[in-house]
Design an enzyme around this catalytic site. Sequence first.
Site, PDB file in Angstrom:
ATOM      1  N   SER A 198       0.910  -1.257   0.042  1.00 48.70           N
ATOM      2  CA  SER A 198      -0.103  -0.163   0.076  1.00 48.70           C
ATOM      3  C   SER A 198       0.832   1.320  -0.109  1.00 48.70           C
ATOM      4  CB  SER A 198      -0.816  -0.004   1.320  1.00 48.70           C
ATOM      5  OG  SER A 198      -0.230  -0.264   2.546  1.00 48.70           O
ATOM      6  N   HIS A 226      -5.431  -3.496  -2.195  1.00 47.19           N
ATOM      7  CA  HIS A 226      -5.157  -2.293  -3.128  1.00 47.19           C
ATOM      8  C   HIS A 226      -5.105  -3.104  -4.542  1.00 47.19           C
ATOM      9  CE1 HIS A 226      -4.449   1.357  -1.456  1.00 47.19           C
ATOM     10  NE2 HIS A 226      -4.051   0.897  -0.298  1.00 47.19           N
ATOM     11  N   LYS A 257     -12.066   0.326  -0.986  1.00 47.37           N
ATOM     12  CA  LYS A 257     -10.975   1.109  -1.860  1.00 47.37           C
ATOM     13  C   LYS A 257     -11.602   1.358  -3.409  1.00 47.37           C
ATOM     14  CE  LYS A 257      -7.178   0.724   1.051  1.00 47.37           C
ATOM     15  NZ  LYS A 257      -6.629  -0.425   1.948  1.00 47.37           N
TER      16      LYS A 257
HETATM   17  C1  LIG Z   1      -6.303  -0.696   3.207  1.00 45.91           C
HETATM   18  C2  LIG Z   1      -5.939  -1.901   3.493  1.00 45.91           C
HETATM   19  C3  LIG Z   1      -6.670  -2.626   4.510  1.00 45.91           C
HETATM   20  C4  LIG Z   1      -7.906  -2.244   5.300  1.00 45.91           C
HETATM   21  O1  LIG Z   1      -8.944  -2.126   4.443  1.00 45.91           O
HETATM   22  P1  LIG Z   1     -10.219  -1.504   4.965  1.00 45.91           P
HETATM   23  O2  LIG Z   1     -11.480  -2.049   4.150  1.00 45.91           O
HETATM   24  O3  LIG Z   1     -10.038  -0.104   4.619  1.00 45.91           O
HETATM   25  O4  LIG Z   1     -10.515  -1.801   6.284  1.00 45.91           O
HETATM   26  C5  LIG Z   1      -6.207  -3.996   4.657  1.00 45.91           C
HETATM   27  N1  LIG Z   1      -5.207  -4.484   4.194  1.00 45.91           N
HETATM   28  C6  LIG Z   1      -4.390  -3.680   3.111  1.00 45.91           C
HETATM   29  C7  LIG Z   1      -3.274  -4.425   2.365  1.00 45.91           C
HETATM   30  C8  LIG Z   1      -4.757  -2.580   2.871  1.00 45.91           C
HETATM   31  O5  LIG Z   1      -4.132  -1.736   1.857  1.00 45.91           O
END
Ligand SMILES: *Cc1c(COP(=O)(O)O)cnc(C)c1O
Length: 409
Positions: A198, A226, A257
């Site tokens: 990320s 992502h 996302k």
């Molecule tokens: C953003 C992210 C999360 C968290 O996801 P949410 O749905 O925003 O809680 C978990 N793992 C990774 C690798 C992320 O980049």
Amino acid sequence: MADNGEMETTARARKPLAFLEGEIEELKARGLFRRLRVVQSEQKSRCVIDGREVITLSSNNYLGLNTHPRLKRAALDATERFGAGSGAVRTIAGTMSLHEELEARLAGFKHVEATLTFQSGFTCNTGAIPILAPEGAVIVSDALNHASIIDGIRLTKADRKIFPHADVDALRAALREVRDAPGGADRTVLVITDGVFSMDGDIARLPEITEAAEEAEAIVYVDDAHASGVLGRNGRGSIDHFDLHGRVHVQVGTLSKAIGVLGGYVAGSATLRTVLEHRARPFLFSTSHPPAVAAACLAAIDVLEAEPDLIERLWENTRFFKAGLARLGFDIGQSETPITPVIAGSGALAMKLSDRLFEQGVFAQGIGFPTVPDDRSRVRTIVTAEHTREELETCLAAFEKVGRELALI
Ligand SMILES: *Cc1c(COP(=O)(O)O)cnc(C)c1O
């Protein structure tokens, strides 16, 4: 008298929390103190933040789905039909037909037997990892895995081995060490990696990671937050991107996302889903999604299937913007995805870069320690399918101006 008494109480009550003020002082001293920026409009490529119209490079809204008419309509319809909230945790009375429909749809989309949704991607990891790594198990995890994976691991009593980022030889060595130790052959071994990292935007070397795990008879667990909606056919994720269907035991996807709404899901076998239903603590002890969320996620999958051109546009914009930053001479790391870090160096410099860009009408959040190593502090940019060429050119012009000012280029 009464006033005095109150003041004394206040003074005493403040003491136990005095360390919090110390934390703030420390953040300020390191140039890492941030005020939350407030978005006062829809979260689109152009939005109003802190009273100013800016082009944002900071959302995870890769495909612009959070304001897509089909998602908004689905959310409104579901609210009319099923109400604003689900009313309970899933295991009591909070499993609605929409939740089941979404999970079946996601399973089909991901080519797996079953999925189970959670309130967020974060709680997928804190829910699933402790179940997959019981006491006596070993977790082998990439050093740059997401905070929610780290927290999920902290909730287990398993042994941990952290391998240097993306170092598959080190992963193999760690797996051999586990298997060759006395009793090692019988241990449950769980290999965990982000699909796309990320903060750096690089893609995990999944074909090699999967092969190494297969040799060691380990479980493969890929957190594709992502990559969901970004990589693979119609945004099916990194497993589809590398054509590793059937070889990755557990996938985590996020609905927060590119999918544009909120939530996460664990995708894998029907057995995995059943055990998670019975044991995953965020599933058991925290209320399920409002109907509007499940319905909007369903509509998002419709859009992924019907409008693949959105993903094409995302990647065109990605190539254009990365080439522009590289041409200007910025250090943009090793990214292979729409996440492009612009490395500034110290935390203070990264925050300064972000602040000066904001004054130029571009919002790119500064990111420092502990999210990234202090000397690799950065602003992180994410382009979306919504950005116009002109908007990206405006952003590049702002980067050029501020980059020269701060002697980064
Ligand atoms: C953003 C992210 C999360 C968290 O996801 P949410 O749905 O925003 O809680 C978990 N793992 C990774 C690798 C992320 O980049």
